[in-house]
Structure formats: structure tokens, C-alpha cells
Design an enzyme around this catalytic site. Sequence first.
Site, PDB file in Angstrom:
ATOM      1  N   LYS A  22     -29.034  90.012 -93.659  1.00  0.00           N
ATOM      2  CA  LYS A  22     -29.748  91.290 -93.721  1.00  0.00           C
ATOM      3  C   LYS A  22     -30.243  91.536 -95.146  1.00  0.00           C
ATOM      4  CE  LYS A  22     -28.080  94.067 -90.627  1.00  0.00           C
ATOM      5  NZ  LYS A  22     -26.751  94.507 -90.215  1.00  0.00           N
ATOM      6  N   ARG A  92     -24.520  99.074 -94.331  1.00  0.00           N
ATOM      7  CA  ARG A  92     -24.596  98.116 -93.219  1.00  0.00           C
ATOM      8  C   ARG A  92     -24.079  96.764 -93.673  1.00  0.00           C
ATOM      9  NH1 ARG A  92     -30.308  98.186 -90.529  1.00  0.00           N
ATOM     10  NH2 ARG A  92     -29.034  97.750 -88.702  1.00  0.00           N
ATOM     11  N   GLY A 101     -22.958  92.606 -83.220  1.00  0.00           N
ATOM     12  CA  GLY A 101     -21.950  93.518 -82.707  1.00  0.00           C
ATOM     13  C   GLY A 101     -20.599  93.389 -83.367  1.00  0.00           C
ATOM     14  N   MET A 103     -19.967  93.553 -86.761  1.00  0.00           N
ATOM     15  CA  MET A 103     -19.816  94.369 -87.952  1.00  0.00           C
ATOM     16  C   MET A 103     -20.447  95.732 -87.699  1.00  0.00           C
ATOM     17  SD  MET A 103     -18.389  92.557 -90.285  1.00  0.00           S
ATOM     18  CE  MET A 103     -17.874  90.864 -90.374  1.00  0.00           C
ATOM     19  N   ARG A 336     -34.877  89.275 -88.770  1.00  0.00           N
ATOM     20  CA  ARG A 336     -34.079  88.048 -88.642  1.00  0.00           C
ATOM     21  C   ARG A 336     -34.736  87.172 -87.584  1.00  0.00           C
ATOM     22  NH1 ARG A 336     -28.773  90.647 -85.683  1.00  0.00           N
ATOM     23  NH2 ARG A 336     -29.886  91.586 -83.976  1.00  0.00           N
ATOM     24  N   HIS A 452     -11.179  63.529 -63.386  1.00  0.00           N
ATOM     25  CA  HIS A 452     -12.048  62.999 -62.347  1.00  0.00           C
ATOM     26  C   HIS A 452     -13.102  64.021 -61.941  1.00  0.00           C
ATOM     27  CE1 HIS A 452     -13.062  62.288 -58.077  1.00  0.00           C
ATOM     28  NE2 HIS A 452     -13.215  61.059 -58.527  1.00  0.00           N
ATOM     29  N   ARG A 558     -19.802  52.354 -63.265  1.00  0.00           N
ATOM     30  CA  ARG A 558     -18.396  52.164 -62.901  1.00  0.00           C
ATOM     31  C   ARG A 558     -18.373  51.673 -61.459  1.00  0.00           C
ATOM     32  NH1 ARG A 558     -17.862  57.390 -65.850  1.00  0.00           N
ATOM     33  NH2 ARG A 558     -16.287  57.164 -67.479  1.00  0.00           N
ATOM     34  N   ARG A 614     -19.791  47.502 -65.142  1.00  0.00           N
ATOM     35  CA  ARG A 614     -18.429  47.295 -65.606  1.00  0.00           C
ATOM     36  C   ARG A 614     -17.560  46.862 -64.434  1.00  0.00           C
ATOM     37  NH1 ARG A 614     -14.832  52.118 -67.669  1.00  0.00           N
ATOM     38  NH2 ARG A 614     -14.638  52.461 -65.424  1.00  0.00           N
ATOM     39  N   GLU A 727     -12.125  50.115 -76.270  1.00  0.00           N
ATOM     40  CA  GLU A 727     -11.502  51.397 -75.937  1.00  0.00           C
ATOM     41  C   GLU A 727     -10.016  51.410 -76.252  1.00  0.00           C
ATOM     42  OE1 GLU A 727     -12.206  52.232 -71.762  1.00  0.00           O
ATOM     43  OE2 GLU A 727     -12.072  50.137 -71.215  1.00  0.00           O
ATOM     44  N   SER A 746     -19.278  48.202 -76.023  1.00  0.00           N
ATOM     45  CA  SER A 746     -19.528  49.616 -75.751  1.00  0.00           C
ATOM     46  C   SER A 746     -18.243  50.386 -75.984  1.00  0.00           C
ATOM     47  CB  SER A 746     -20.001  49.765 -74.305  1.00  0.00           C
ATOM     48  OG  SER A 746     -20.128  51.121 -73.989  1.00  0.00           O
ATOM     49  N   GLY A 748     -15.590  52.864 -75.415  1.00  0.00           N
ATOM     50  CA  GLY A 748     -15.099  53.732 -74.341  1.00  0.00           C
ATOM     51  C   GLY A 748     -14.231  54.793 -74.997  1.00  0.00           C
ATOM     52  N   THR A 749     -14.884  55.835 -75.462  1.00  0.00           N
ATOM     53  CA  THR A 749     -14.148  56.794 -76.295  1.00  0.00           C
ATOM     54  C   THR A 749     -13.218  57.702 -75.498  1.00  0.00           C
ATOM     55  OG1 THR A 749     -16.200  58.029 -76.271  1.00  0.00           O
ATOM     56  CG2 THR A 749     -15.668  56.846 -78.295  1.00  0.00           C
ATOM     57  N   ASN A 750     -13.305  57.671 -74.155  1.00  0.00           N
ATOM     58  CA  ASN A 750     -12.315  58.427 -73.386  1.00  0.00           C
ATOM     59  C   ASN A 750     -10.949  57.782 -73.571  1.00  0.00           C
ATOM     60  OD1 ASN A 750     -14.523  59.819 -72.377  1.00  0.00           O
ATOM     61  ND2 ASN A 750     -14.635  58.592 -70.512  1.00  0.00           N
ATOM     62  N   ASP A 751     -10.891  56.474 -73.294  1.00  0.00           N
ATOM     63  CA  ASP A 751      -9.622  55.770 -73.465  1.00  0.00           C
ATOM     64  C   ASP A 751      -9.261  55.628 -74.938  1.00  0.00           C
ATOM     65  OD1 ASP A 751      -8.249  55.079 -71.026  1.00  0.00           O
ATOM     66  OD2 ASP A 751     -10.063  53.990 -70.464  1.00  0.00           O
ATOM     67  N   CYS A 814     -20.099  54.714 -74.274  1.00  0.00           N
ATOM     68  CA  CYS A 814     -20.269  55.187 -72.895  1.00  0.00           C
ATOM     69  C   CYS A 814     -19.171  56.158 -72.487  1.00  0.00           C
ATOM     70  CB  CYS A 814     -20.364  54.019 -71.921  1.00  0.00           C
ATOM     71  SG  CYS A 814     -18.884  53.002 -71.875  1.00  0.00           S
ATOM     72  N   TYR A 834     -27.171  52.492 -79.073  1.00  0.00           N
ATOM     73  CA  TYR A 834     -27.481  53.445 -77.999  1.00  0.00           C
ATOM     74  C   TYR A 834     -26.274  54.327 -77.693  1.00  0.00           C
ATOM     75  CZ  TYR A 834     -24.684  50.534 -74.886  1.00  0.00           C
ATOM     76  OH  TYR A 834     -23.639  49.865 -74.315  1.00  0.00           O
TER      77      TYR A 834
END
Length: 866
Positions: A22, A92, A101, A103, A336, A452, A558, A614, A727, A746, A748-751, A814, A834
Site C-alpha cells: 500500500k 492502514r 482481510g 490487517m 494494487r 491409490h 503402469r 514399466r 526410486e 526415470s 520414481g520420486t514416490n518411492d 515420473c 523431461y
Amino acid sequence: MTRYVYDFDEESVGGRELLGGKGVGLAEMTALGIPVPAGFTISTDACRAYLAAGGQIPDGLDAEVARHVGALEEKAGKRFGDTADPLLVSVRSGAAISMPGMMDTILNLGLSDVAVEGLAAATGNERFARDSYRRLIQMYGDVVDGVPGHRFEQALTDLKARRDAPLDVDLSAADLAELIETYKAIYAEETGDSFPQDAREQLRRATRAVFESWSAPRAQVYRRTYEIPDDLGTAVNVVQMVFGNRGERSCTGVCFTRDPATGESHLYGEYLVNAQGEDVVAGIRTPEPISGLQERMPAVYDQLTETLGRLERHYRDMQDIEFTVEEGTLYLLQTRTGKRTAQASLRIAVEMVDEGLISKEEAVIRIDPGQLDQLLHPTIDPTAKLDVAAKGLNASPGAASGAIVLDADSAAERGKAGESVILVRWETTPDDIHGLIQAQGVLTAHGGMTSHAAVVARGMGKPCVAGCEGLEIDVAAGIVTIGEHRLRAGDVITIDGGTGRVMVGSVRLVPPAIDENFGTILGWADGVRRLAVRANADTPEDAAKAREFGAEGIGLCRTEHMFMAEDRLPIVQEMILAQTDAERARALDRLLPMQQGDFEGIFEAMAGLPVIIRLLDPPLHEFLPAREDATSDAMRRRIEQLQEANPMLGTRGCRLGLEYPGIYEMQVRAIVRAAKAVRDRTGEAPVVEIMHPLVGFEGELSRLRELTERVAAEEPTVDYLCGTMIELPRACIRADEIARIADFCSFGTNDLTQTTLGFSRDDAEGKFLTFYLEQRILERNPFETIDQEGVGELMRIAVERGRGVKPDLKLGICGEHGGEPKSVAFCHRLGLDYVSCSPYRVPLARLSAAQAALAERGVAALAIGG
Ligand code: PEP
Ligand code: MG
């Protein structure tokens, strides 16, 4: 000595961080010659110093403020605290990043019992003077001393009822005098003190209250939600009052330079005649659309239009402004960058490029990738009234209403019959897939972002709220408890997978809206990004969808879902239950043509683009029923044999392929035959990439590569690459050995997240992770955004070591992170080739990849809001 205070009309260093949004806007408008009331800003440095000292006004601040009040008095020709013709100010808050909202504002500081009489005499408008004073007591009481706002509101409502006055403006000066006495009594009752009569004391305490409001719980919650750092602090703006409540030639309003809902280029806003500040937003009187001002005050309207045009050209973005007209003179009180819907974002960006206001790169960097989701899925109508019954994880975006269904069979049946249903489960398993396909959305009590239900729903573009702690299900009784509500199967609920909210009953939805602008912006994004974007897709339908959204290949197909299909499962079970190799081979022979058909469909849908298939990953027990549902003794025995205490770290991934080579042999054969069949049929050879899961040792991959090559050599010649997932932490650390054997890798960042952090991906999110996030032990859910310091560091090692031995090693990701903007940016910086994500996140990944490339080139985004 640190300087804390800056006048609007002096050049300051430090910008938004120092003066807040502001303050910087007021200073810049002043410099542009736009009519702004005079005033000054107490910097965020002062707030930080105050908070750091445990609530002590920093040394020298009082004296500095006094000097600037003196300068303001000079400009105004009036004195602050004067009782005859007082200078009044507003106080202000204004942080560097807008916190709507959060402040507070106090208007009309400087009034007192005596000064109000002076103001009345000086302006010849007693009603106006008393109205201003009663507002001061109300706002000051609320903001500075925490007097419950509803007590003032109630007193006002009671008085209007007694006077038979429908609107505030119908109250007379005498009525307001009475109201002031009531307000003062409320103030005294609540605080034990009389209302402060000294202007400087009012200013000092209001400043302190603004500083304090930075630490208020609601501000903290807001900052956490929007990832705003806690240590920014807020500035305080002290502005000479201009009055929109001085009569019929005065008004106050808010206005956008373009329509924030559609993006159309015309003024959009509303105003109220004879009103002050928050009356417009408070909803007590209905404001008029801004176009009405054209008739009422044509000269002011023209000046407003011209001023807003200048502001837009200066900021090169849509502005959201507040203004006041005092007896025919226009003042701007704030400007703003305006918040807008996703649709408006795209339209404004494209049109501003057409108008020559911004470059294509700027247009690309301005779009919030998260907002794109709004365009691809139905969302909750922003004007709908919501009664949120419970909250879970926002596992897959979009909103849906439907009848509660507790099992997949009924969901499939009723969904097929055209009914809208929401599948409500403790958690889903691959067995539920037919129900998921037919349901409008899915709600689970357990499981997280990689559960899942979440993965499958994202793949299908359906809403999913997972890990909803307020959800309890009694399947036998057909009863579902959501928060405080007890519902039966068949009752209607609405889920919002974009926010994780669950509502009872149906809620109005807005349909998805992809328009030309969407394609234009993504086209520009494609022109600047370096990362390729692929999709995770298991079916020809998903593959086609992914292609439609611009996927440049499949990064993960998969194969387990194919094994779950109704016609396959019995054969898969036969294969698992086989007592002899010959029996197993017979079952696999029957699966072979089915798998071949699956792959042909996907190759055809992705013609010309690479497809990574895979090989089978999950533990075999996932294809068998629970022990108590076994249909034979042999099956029961086999289930017992396959049982593992920790299946996610058990016989799965390549371990399965090595122990049961027949399965992978069958899959490789099916892939090669499918490629040949498609090549023969279409004349174009599919781009085939075969991927082995959960590899940790060189010896695993070398054996599997040998298996792949041996089987492929038995079949007609087709080209293919053979690669692996990375992974497991060991695979990252030994990536050099693995890279020697793999054509591509590739992540496998989940595992990899599960195994690096030691967090079970099936349990963490519904359980301790929520606590960790609340306690801020972790800032973000690592299953959603890559843990860059831990998992990311392992990825960095893998890239370095892998490319160290094979500089052109193709690398991708992936895991679910492949579609999350911060993680995509990280992958860009790592130098991956990728990212691959669910089809519906492909547009978002394209945009995020472009933004990462632009950030590297130093193209900066403008902060939205101020
Ligand atoms: C992964 O682990 O990141 C991955 C993509 O494989 P899945 O989720 O199927 O285990
Ligand atoms: Mg995995």
C-alpha cells in the site's frame, strides 16, 4: 540511527519490502501526479524492530512520527489534535505481500468530544462530523482494544429500529450524537477506560495495534496457507483523511481496470454515495455499479477512467484501486495488482501482449500454474454459500456432487445407469477401479497424495479428497459420519478436490472453460521451455487425453492396472497360484495376447511419440483377495505364503521380475509384438522404451537387460530402449554403475521419497505427517513437493554420477511430483530431460517448465496483490 518513516512525496529506497504494497503504491501514485491524499509510511523495519523487542516501540520512532505529522500539518494547513478545524488521518496496515482481510484500518483518527464540534462547525455539516466520530470509536475499539464489533453493530441496528430508519444515512445528526454516547459506554464497559481524547495517543496506540496484528492467529494461518514468510512484518500508512461521507457530491468505491471475472477490458467496480471506506465491502447498503458514476458525476468518471488507464500503463498489469470523492474531488487511496479468475488471467495476459503492454515471456510468467486447474475441471461456484462439514487432502482437483456410495460395485452400477455418485471409502485398492471409473469423485478417510485413490483420480481427471480425518464409515449399517453430520448411503455430498473441502448436499458448480487464450499462452510457454513434458497414462483413452493436453510422450505406463481388468484377474490369479512352471507358462500364454492388445492401443494413441512401459511392479498379493475371501484352500495357502509384514519393501518391482522371470518375459514379448503389429498396420514404428522398476543394484539391471534383449531377439526386430526407474537411495548413489547399463533413467520420486525419508507413502499422510506439518517440522508435504534438501540431493548425486559415465543419459521423472510447479522448477534446474505427470496436469507442467526456464533467464513475475 535507522530511519523508519517516509513521506509519500519523497524518494525512498527499499520499495515494497520496506514500505509494504500500500505504501509503495501511494508513493508511486504521488510521483506520477495522481491525486492521492498526503501522508507517510512507517516502514516494515519498524514493525520488525517492534516485534523483535517483544512489543517495544523502537527508539526514535515516536520523534520521527511527530516530525512527519508536523510536515503533514503544513501540507494540510490544519493541525492534528486541533479542536477547531482538526486534521484527521487514517491508519492502514500494508504488508509487502497482500493479505486481504488480515490487517485493519482505522479512519478519522484525531476526533474527540471537543474536536467533533469543531469539525461540525468548520464543515457546516454536523451530521458528517458525528458520523465520522462514531465510526472512529467503532473501528478504534475493535482494532486497538478488541471490543467485540458486534456490540457496536447491535447498538446501530437497535437505534435504526427505534428511529424506523432502514439505512445508516437515514439517521440524523441528533441520532448519531446519541449513538456516540452509546458507543462510548460500550467502549468503557469493555475496556474499563474512557475513549482516548488525545489525537497523538490515538495514533500511537493504533500504530502499535497494526504491528501487533501481524502476529494475530488469523494472520499466521493466512501466511501458512499462502506460504508467506513470517518475518516480513507490516508497514503502517498514516494518510490525511478525505471524506466520502460529506453528502451527495461525495462517494467512495473500489474499481478494477479490467473485469476480474472475465478479463474483459472495461472498468469494473462499485461505489456508494455519501459513505466511508468499508461501507462498500460491509454490505450494509447495496453499492451501485461503477457505470452509474458516469451519470452522477461525469467529470469525476472521466478523470477516474483516465487515471486508471495511466496506472495500468505504468504497472503494465490490471489494477485494483480504492477511491474516494470528496465534494467532487477525486482521490485514489490505494492501487494494487488485481486478483482475478484463471480465465481472466489468461485473457488479460493475451490482450496485454496484443496491446504491446507486455511481452509474451511476461505473459507466460504471470499465469499461476495452480490456477490452470480451475480451467480443466468443474469448480465450486465462488458465490455459493458453503457449509464445510470436513476437510481432507486436496488430492485431485475439481469438484463434484453425488450420492454417497460405499462400494465399488454399486458405484459402477449406478454410475453406468447415469446417476452421479461419490465413492466413499476408508481407502481404495486396485479392486475398486471399476467403481472409480463410473463415480463422479472419490472421498477417502485414509491415504495421502500418492494413495491409490489420489493417483487414479488424478489420472482420470476426477476430484478426490483423500485422508479426510473427519470421515467415518460404517459399511454394514450404510452410515457415514462427516464431521458433525450423520448421513446414509444415497445422501448427496459435494467434494472439492482442489481444496479438500467436503460439503453436505449439492453445491452449485461452474463448468470447466478452456478457451483460445489457454492455447495461446501454452503455445508461448512451449516456445521457451527446455524440459519436455510427458504423461503418466495406462490406457489408450488416458493417452489420447494426454496428447490433447500437449503431452510429448508417455513417461510411465503402469502395467498393473491392466492385470486388474475383470477378464484378466482370474488368469492372473491362476498364474500366481500355479504349482508348476508349465502351469504358470500356460496362464502367461493366455495373458500375452491381452497385454499385446493393451500396448497396441497405447502405441497407436501416441503414434510418433515415445512410450515408456514399466514392467509389473506391485507385490503379487495385491492380485489376490483377502485371506478370508479365498475361494479355495490352495488360494488360502498361497495368500499366506505371499504375506509380508512390509510389502512396500518386499517382493515387488524388479525383485518380482527376477524371481518370476516368466512375467517379465511375457510383458517384453507383448511389447515387441505390439510394436511390430502397429508398425505393420500404420507404417510408423512406435517409439518403445521398456522400464524396470525398483532397481537398486547393478546386478539386478544387468540380468533384466539380458532378459529383455534375449526375449526381444526371439521376436521380429523392433527398436527399443531399455531403462530403469531410479526410486531407491542406493540407485541414486550407484547411478554410475546403473547408467552404464541403462539407456534412460526415470526418477520414481514416490518411492524415492518413501525410502529416503523412511515415511510410508500409504500411512504418513493420514497420520503423523499432518502433525509434522502443523508443527512446522516440515514446511510442505514431501509426497506433493520434492524434498529438495533430502530427496533432491540424492537426485542431484544421481544426475552427476549417471551423466559422469554417460553424458547423454536421458533422465526424467515420473513420480507424482512431475506435475507440481515447484518440483518441475527443481527438475529444470537439475537438468532433467523431461517430466511426466497425469494427463490433466500436463498443461500445468508445460507452463511451470516455461516459467522455470524464464526464471533462469531473469524474467521476473509481478507480485499479484499489494
Ligand atoms: C514412483 O515410485 O515414483 C513411481 C512413479 O512408481 P509407483 O508410484 O508406481 O510406485
Ligand atoms: Mg515406484
